[in-house]
Design a protein around this motif. Structure first.
Motif, mmCIF file in Angstrom:
data_model
loop_
_atom_site.group_PDB
_atom_site.id
_atom_site.type_symbol
_atom_site.label_atom_id
_atom_site.label_comp_id
_atom_site.label_asym_id
_atom_site.label_seq_id
_atom_site.Cartn_x
_atom_site.Cartn_y
_atom_site.Cartn_z
ATOM 1 N N ASP A 52 0.845 -1.188 0.000
ATOM 2 C CA ASP A 52 0.000 0.000 0.000
ATOM 3 C C ASP A 52 0.881 1.239 0.000
ATOM 4 O OD1 ASP A 52 -1.912 1.904 0.281
ATOM 5 O OD2 ASP A 52 -2.597 1.279 2.271
ATOM 6 N N GLN A 53 0.644 2.136 -0.953
ATOM 7 C CA GLN A 53 1.461 3.350 -1.021
ATOM 8 C C GLN A 53 1.293 4.221 0.212
ATOM 9 O OE1 GLN A 53 1.132 5.597 -4.624
ATOM 10 N NE2 GLN A 53 1.201 3.819 -5.938
ATOM 11 N N ASN A 54 0.149 4.114 0.876
ATOM 12 C CA ASN A 54 -0.090 4.919 2.070
ATOM 13 C C ASN A 54 0.450 4.233 3.328
ATOM 14 O OD1 ASN A 54 -1.540 6.863 0.560
ATOM 15 N ND2 ASN A 54 -3.362 5.571 0.628
ATOM 16 N N GLY A 55 0.874 2.989 3.189
ATOM 17 C CA GLY A 55 1.421 2.260 4.319
ATOM 18 C C GLY A 55 2.938 2.310 4.319
ATOM 19 N N TYR A 56 3.535 1.587 5.270
ATOM 20 C CA TYR A 56 4.984 1.650 5.432
ATOM 21 C C TYR A 56 5.692 0.404 4.928
ATOM 22 C CZ TYR A 56 4.042 5.677 8.386
ATOM 23 O OH TYR A 56 3.618 6.891 8.843
ATOM 24 N N TYR A 57 4.967 -0.679 4.735
ATOM 25 C CA TYR A 57 5.646 -1.912 4.360
ATOM 26 C C TYR A 57 5.621 -2.104 2.845
ATOM 27 C CZ TYR A 57 1.998 -5.061 2.698
ATOM 28 O OH TYR A 57 1.042 -5.670 1.941
ATOM 29 N N ARG A 58 6.602 -2.823 2.357
ATOM 30 C CA ARG A 58 6.668 -3.197 0.948
ATOM 31 C C ARG A 58 7.002 -4.683 0.866
ATOM 32 N NH1 ARG A 58 4.837 1.178 0.970
ATOM 33 N NH2 ARG A 58 5.423 3.028 -0.239
ATOM 34 N N LEU A 59 6.368 -5.356 -0.062
ATOM 35 C CA LEU A 59 6.556 -6.792 -0.229
ATOM 36 C C LEU A 59 7.207 -7.038 -1.582
ATOM 37 C CD1 LEU A 59 5.670 -9.144 1.668
ATOM 38 C CD2 LEU A 59 3.839 -9.576 0.058
ATOM 39 N N LEU A 60 8.370 -7.634 -1.589
ATOM 40 C CA LEU A 60 9.089 -7.957 -2.817
ATOM 41 C C LEU A 60 8.874 -9.441 -3.092
ATOM 42 C CD1 LEU A 60 10.951 -6.374 -4.778
ATOM 43 C CD2 LEU A 60 12.885 -7.386 -3.583
ATOM 44 N N ARG A 61 8.122 -9.755 -4.151
ATOM 45 C CA ARG A 61 7.722 -11.131 -4.419
ATOM 46 C C ARG A 61 8.308 -11.615 -5.741
ATOM 47 N NH1 ARG A 61 3.424 -14.008 -2.458
ATOM 48 N NH2 ARG A 61 2.469 -12.113 -1.635
ATOM 49 N N GLY A 62 9.001 -12.745 -5.694
ATOM 50 C CA GLY A 62 9.531 -13.351 -6.904
ATOM 51 C C GLY A 62 8.483 -14.209 -7.593
ATOM 52 N N ILE A 63 8.146 -13.873 -8.835
ATOM 53 C CA ILE A 63 7.143 -14.624 -9.594
ATOM 54 C C ILE A 63 7.799 -15.703 -10.448
ATOM 55 C CG2 ILE A 63 5.262 -14.424 -11.257
ATOM 56 C CD1 ILE A 63 4.760 -13.062 -8.571
ATOM 57 N N LYS A 64 8.967 -15.392 -10.971
ATOM 58 C CA LYS A 64 9.707 -16.344 -11.817
ATOM 59 C C LYS A 64 11.182 -16.203 -11.487
ATOM 60 C CE LYS A 64 11.264 -16.874 -16.598
ATOM 61 N NZ LYS A 64 11.201 -16.336 -17.962
ATOM 62 N N ASN A 65 11.872 -17.329 -11.419
ATOM 63 C CA ASN A 65 13.314 -17.288 -11.140
ATOM 64 C C ASN A 65 13.974 -18.540 -11.716
ATOM 65 O OD1 ASN A 65 15.868 -16.829 -10.179
ATOM 66 N ND2 ASN A 65 15.285 -16.574 -8.042
ATOM 67 N N ARG A 66 14.824 -18.350 -12.701
ATOM 68 C CA ARG A 66 15.538 -19.479 -13.302
ATOM 69 C C ARG A 66 16.715 -19.950 -12.454
ATOM 70 N NH1 ARG A 66 15.589 -16.925 -19.410
ATOM 71 N NH2 ARG A 66 13.494 -17.623 -20.033
ATOM 72 N N PHE A 67 17.074 -19.186 -11.442
ATOM 73 C CA PHE A 67 18.246 -19.515 -10.637
ATOM 74 C C PHE A 67 17.900 -19.775 -9.171
ATOM 75 C CE2 PHE A 67 19.495 -16.316 -13.883
ATOM 76 C CZ PHE A 67 20.177 -17.176 -14.731
ATOM 77 N N GLY A 68 16.647 -19.963 -8.860
ATOM 78 C CA GLY A 68 16.260 -20.216 -7.479
ATOM 79 C C GLY A 68 14.768 -20.464 -7.373
ATOM 80 N N ASP A 69 14.295 -20.557 -6.136
ATOM 81 C CA ASP A 69 12.875 -20.792 -5.886
ATOM 82 C C ASP A 69 12.064 -19.561 -6.255
ATOM 83 O OD1 ASP A 69 13.367 -23.317 -4.921
ATOM 84 O OD2 ASP A 69 13.585 -22.656 -2.852
ATOM 85 N N SER A 70 10.939 -19.795 -6.925
ATOM 86 C CA SER A 70 10.008 -18.701 -7.169
ATOM 87 C C SER A 70 9.104 -18.532 -5.954
ATOM 88 C CB SER A 70 9.170 -18.985 -8.425
ATOM 89 O OG SER A 70 8.470 -20.204 -8.282
ATOM 90 N N ASN A 71 8.338 -17.452 -5.939
ATOM 91 C CA ASN A 71 7.426 -17.114 -4.846
ATOM 92 C C ASN A 71 8.138 -16.807 -3.537
ATOM 93 O OD1 ASN A 71 5.045 -17.437 -6.401
ATOM 94 N ND2 ASN A 71 5.172 -19.658 -6.126
ATOM 95 N N GLU A 72 9.458 -16.566 -3.586
ATOM 96 C CA GLU A 72 10.131 -16.081 -2.389
ATOM 97 C C GLU A 72 9.697 -14.634 -2.123
ATOM 98 O OE1 GLU A 72 11.820 -17.290 -0.113
ATOM 99 O OE2 GLU A 72 12.719 -19.161 -0.796
#
Length: 455
Positions: free
Chosen positions: A244-264
């Motif tokens: 949320d732009q009005n909130g303080y937290y940000r979530l960085l979510r991996g959708i695709k990753n050829r070099f590791g687990d996705s959805n991290e």
């Protein structure tokens, strides 16, 4: 002057037609066609490809397979999403809403990389901000007296590649892919053909010259990255910045990753000094969880390989008008309606004249179903005005017949539950079979077995 011909291209599957149509016959999506002028088709051996030596096919035994050497970005949460760090020659797409912090994060990453090694030359290319604006942001983030950081305001891909040939950076950021254009095409920046062509050229440059590249992408009102879907197929890693732009937290979510687990998932907090890592995300999502209250319940979800403890809140209030509401925040509304029907069937209570509100504290979004049992417990807790122990964790998917189903990767959740000293776990019997449990537990097969808790 000769009349310019145009073609309509679907933004989802790149299907082409000579006239506009509402529904794409290929992917069956609505209102995805955009008109583009037809120009000369770019040759396949220009720009980055033209500068490289031709490579011949090799036998499998002739290829040396070296273990990937990963480079840390200096931000642990970002390294987690990437699968342990940056891989040389990889192409990473970062998407998110305007103002969410994409440029701030990558600026900090480049600053860390450039200060770590004198040979780590980095190049930040922006088509949206001036060099003075970028420099001001870098100084605000504490990046100063840096001899390896290059800033370049440019939109033309040929000029960008010419500077890359001179500077020879190890790390590259293009902000954004929608403002960069290839002179080989006559269409405007941000169109489907431009985005596809520019990404293709940057991909070849990264792979052949070993440059680790980041490209920033805008998103549409539906939340998908603007441009053709093939854009996500071409890159090695796709990362979405949520929050949320009005909130303080940000979530960085991996959708695709050829070099590791996705959805991290990586958790950040927006401060005056930029994005700061959240060292213990569970404490963030369980703020003030020690206070007892009706309709509060704790569950444990998995984001990639990371267990997160989140609090689910429910409010059940009488509706005197006969038109009951089902409102959710961070959870699927249709799923809630199904769970309410299960409650009515197996607990023998009617919620038809009650409004039911469900909220996931901290702004988290629940995409999996292991929180079903916790949502049912929170709804019943609010309905019966009975408080639940905040040190009890509820885990399990609930089916239409009321059965509590098993949850995958239960070992990881149990280990975290024991480390954080929770007192009790309530879940499916299958989840607890052949596992060493060091906390009190209640194994159930059907939600009807929970009646004695709310009596």
């Amino acid at each position: 002057m000769a009349k310019k011909s145009s073609v309509f291209i679907c933004g989802n599957c790149t299907y082409q037609t000579s006239q506009w149509i509402g529904k794409c016959p290929e992917c069956e999506e609505w209102n995805t066609f955009e008109e583009q002028l037809q120009g000369k088709t770019p040759t396949s051996n220009h720009l980055a490809i033209k500068q490289l030596e031709k490579e011949r096919p090799k036998l499998l035994d002739e290829i040396d397979i070296n273990q990937e050497i990963r480079t840390s970005t200096g931000i642990n949460e970002f390294d987690r999403v990437l699968g342990g760090g940056l891989v040389k020659g990889s192409l990473i797409l970062v998407g998110g809403e305007p103002g969410i912090g994409k440029s701030t994060l990558l600026t900090k990453v480049l600053g860390n990389l450039s200060q770590r090694d004198v040979e780590n030359r980095v190049l930040y290319i922006s088509g949206e901000e001036s060099t003075s604006q970028i420099a001001s942001r870098m100084r605000r983030l504490g990046i100063e007296n840096n001899q390896n950081m290059f800033i370049y305001h440019e939109k033309d891909l040929e000029n960008i590649f010419a500077e890359i040939k001179i500077i020879k950076p190890k790390f590259l950021v293009v902000d954004s892919i929608q403002t960069t254009l290839s002179p080989e095409l006559q269409s405007a920046p941000g169109t489907i053909s431009q985005v596809r062509e520019v990404t293709f050229e940057i991909m070849n440059l990264s792979k052949n010259q070993g440059i680790t590249s980041f490209i920033i992408g805008h998103i549409t009102k539906e939340g998908a990255i603007a441009g053709p879907k093939i854009l996500e197929h071409m890159v090695d890693t796709v990362i979405y910045f949520e929050g949320d732009q009005n909130g303080y937290y940000r979530l960085l979510r991996g959708i695709k990753n050829r070099f590791g687990d996705s959805n991290e998932v990586g958790i950040f907090e927006m401060t005056g000094a930029g994005l700061m890592e959240v060292s213990n995300p569970s404490e963030y999502f369980l703020d003030d969880h020690e206070n007892e209250g009706h309709g509060r319940c704790t569950t444990c979800i998995l984001e990639g390989t990371r267990p997160l403890f989140v609090e689910i809140q429910a409010l059940v209030v009488e509706n005197k008008f006969g038109n009951s509401r089902r409102t959710t925040q961070g959870f699927d509304n249709n799923r809630l309606s199904m769970l309410i029907a299960v409650i009515e069937k197996y607990f023998g209570i009617s919620l038809s004249f009650f409004d039911v509100y469900v909220n996931v504290a901290g702004g988290m979004k629940l995409l999996s179903r292991e929180s079903d049992l916790c949502i049912i417990a929170a709804v019943l807790s609010s309905y019966f005005n009975k408080s639940l122990d905040s040190r009890t964790v509820w885990i399990g998917e609930v089916g239409l017949t009321g059965e509590v189903r098993s949850t995958p990767r239960m070992d990881i959740r149990l280990r975290s539950i024991q480390q954080l000293s929770y007192k009790k776990i309530i879940t499916s019997k299958k989840n607890l079979e052949s596992k060493e449990i060091l906390v009190n537990n209640l194994a159930v097969n059907n939600i009807s077995e929970l009646k004695n808790i709310f009596d």
